[in-house]
Write a protein that holds these residues in place. Structure first.
Motif, PDB file in Angstrom:
ATOM      1  N   UNK A 198       0.750  -1.198  -0.033  1.00  0.00           N
ATOM      2  CA  UNK A 198      -0.053   0.025   0.097  1.00  0.00           C
ATOM      3  C   UNK A 198       0.976   1.153  -0.158  1.00  0.00           C
ATOM      4  N   UNK A 199       1.940   1.268   0.506  1.00  0.00           N
ATOM      5  CA  UNK A 199       2.823   2.509   0.667  1.00  0.00           C
ATOM      6  C   UNK A 199       3.286   2.923  -0.692  1.00  0.00           C
ATOM      7  N   UNK A 200       3.593   1.855  -1.581  1.00  0.00           N
ATOM      8  CA  UNK A 200       3.811   2.240  -3.015  1.00  0.00           C
ATOM      9  C   UNK A 200       2.717   2.850  -3.626  1.00  0.00           C
ATOM     10  N   UNK A 201       1.333   2.888  -3.253  1.00  0.00           N
ATOM     11  CA  UNK A 201       0.214   3.313  -3.981  1.00  0.00           C
ATOM     12  C   UNK A 201      -0.256   4.865  -3.184  1.00  0.00           C
ATOM     13  N   UNK A 202       0.831   5.047  -2.031  1.00  0.00           N
ATOM     14  CA  UNK A 202       0.637   6.518  -1.476  1.00  0.00           C
ATOM     15  C   UNK A 202      -0.334   6.076  -0.205  1.00  0.00           C
ATOM     16  N   UNK A 203      -0.772   4.929   0.225  1.00  0.00           N
ATOM     17  CA  UNK A 203      -1.514   4.644   1.254  1.00  0.00           C
ATOM     18  C   UNK A 203      -0.578   4.455   2.496  1.00  0.00           C
ATOM     19  N   UNK A 204      -0.263   5.503   3.171  1.00  0.00           N
ATOM     20  CA  UNK A 204       0.872   5.390   4.155  1.00  0.00           C
ATOM     21  C   UNK A 204       0.285   5.446   5.716  1.00  0.00           C
ATOM     22  N   UNK A 205      -1.054   5.563   6.005  1.00  0.00           N
ATOM     23  CA  UNK A 205      -1.729   5.782   7.445  1.00  0.00           C
ATOM     24  C   UNK A 205      -2.454   4.462   7.462  1.00  0.00           C
ATOM     25  N   UNK A 206      -2.027   3.517   8.141  1.00  0.00           N
ATOM     26  CA  UNK A 206      -2.749   2.365   8.156  1.00  0.00           C
ATOM     27  C   UNK A 206      -3.156   2.272   9.794  1.00  0.00           C
ATOM     28  N   UNK A 207      -4.560   2.139   9.781  1.00  0.00           N
ATOM     29  CA  UNK A 207      -5.239   2.666  11.246  1.00  0.00           C
ATOM     30  C   UNK A 207      -6.196   1.292  11.515  1.00  0.00           C
ATOM     31  N   UNK A 208      -6.332   0.955  12.608  1.00  0.00           N
ATOM     32  CA  UNK A 208      -7.310  -0.056  13.040  1.00  0.00           C
ATOM     33  C   UNK A 208      -8.114   0.811  14.133  1.00  0.00           C
ATOM     34  N   UNK A 209      -9.670   0.121  13.653  1.00  0.00           N
ATOM     35  CA  UNK A 209     -10.589   1.006  14.516  1.00  0.00           C
ATOM     36  C   UNK A 209     -11.760  -0.211  15.264  1.00  0.00           C
ATOM     37  N   UNK A 210     -11.804  -0.171  16.314  1.00  0.00           N
ATOM     38  CA  UNK A 210     -12.821  -1.066  17.030  1.00  0.00           C
ATOM     39  C   UNK A 210     -13.855  -0.139  17.418  1.00  0.00           C
ATOM     40  N   UNK A 211     -15.261  -0.581  16.892  1.00  0.00           N
ATOM     41  CA  UNK A 211     -16.450   0.250  17.039  1.00  0.00           C
ATOM     42  C   UNK A 211     -17.163  -0.735  18.091  1.00  0.00           C
ATOM     43  N   UNK A 212     -17.987  -0.077  18.990  1.00  0.00           N
ATOM     44  CA  UNK A 212     -19.123  -0.693  19.646  1.00  0.00           C
ATOM     45  C   UNK A 212     -20.347  -0.124  19.059  1.00  0.00           C
ATOM     46  N   UNK A 213     -21.197  -0.944  18.448  1.00  0.00           N
ATOM     47  CA  UNK A 213     -22.276  -0.265  17.933  1.00  0.00           C
ATOM     48  C   UNK A 213     -23.500  -1.092  18.341  1.00  0.00           C
TER      49      UNK A 213
END
Length: 148
Positions: free
Chosen positions: A56-71
């Motif tokens: 993904x970094x080669x495609x410019x996607x440099x921010x990798x984030x994990x989100x946990x939602x309680x719904x």
């Protein structure tokens, strides 16, 4: 599945483009046998698809984030479906407590991630809580799966 099939899968996990001739050479079997075993694994659903692992970094996607939602449980499936359609979301799982979503996003900047959460997550009454962490370093990737 036997030892031969396991060895064959390990070859394909490392290189999904390996030819039947390459597989046969590595496993000391005929090319026809290698082809038949791969086809049998595809037909049995063991191999779902052959894919490329994209950095993904080669495609410019440099921010990798994990989100946990309680719904709210009544809203978990609609929220999951809506978020799964977002280009920023690369994986999304409904967890066993039936009120949590585990989401992995890739964005090109912190500002892009901020825009995503402001538009898709903030100010939604069905989302009860949010826990968010940004990846610092990748130590080990899941074998055989896309990084995107």
């Amino acid at each position: 599945m036997n030892k031969l099939d396991s060895a064959l899968l390990n070859i394909l996990i490392k290189d999904a483009r390996a030819s039947f001739a390459d597989i046969a050479r590595q496993l000391d079997i005929s090319r026809a046998h290698a082809r038949a075993r791969v086809q049998a694994l595809v037909e049995a659903g063991v191999i779902e698809q052959f894919s490329a692992v994209v950095n993904p970094e080669k495609l410019g996607k440099v921010v990798s984030t994990f989100i946990d939602l309680r719904v709210s449980p009544v809203a978990i499936e609609p929220v999951a479906e809506e978020l799964a359609d977002c280009p920023e979301v690369v994986s999304l799982y409904i967890m066993s407590d039936l009120q949590s979503l585990h989401i992995h996003t890739l964005t090109d900047s912190v500002e892009s991630f901020d825009a995503f959460v402001r538009e898709r997550i903030f100010n939604r009454p069905e989302i009860l809580s949010v826990d968010c962490k940004t990846l610092l370093a990748r130590v080990k990737n899941r074998r055989g799966g896309a990084r995107l």
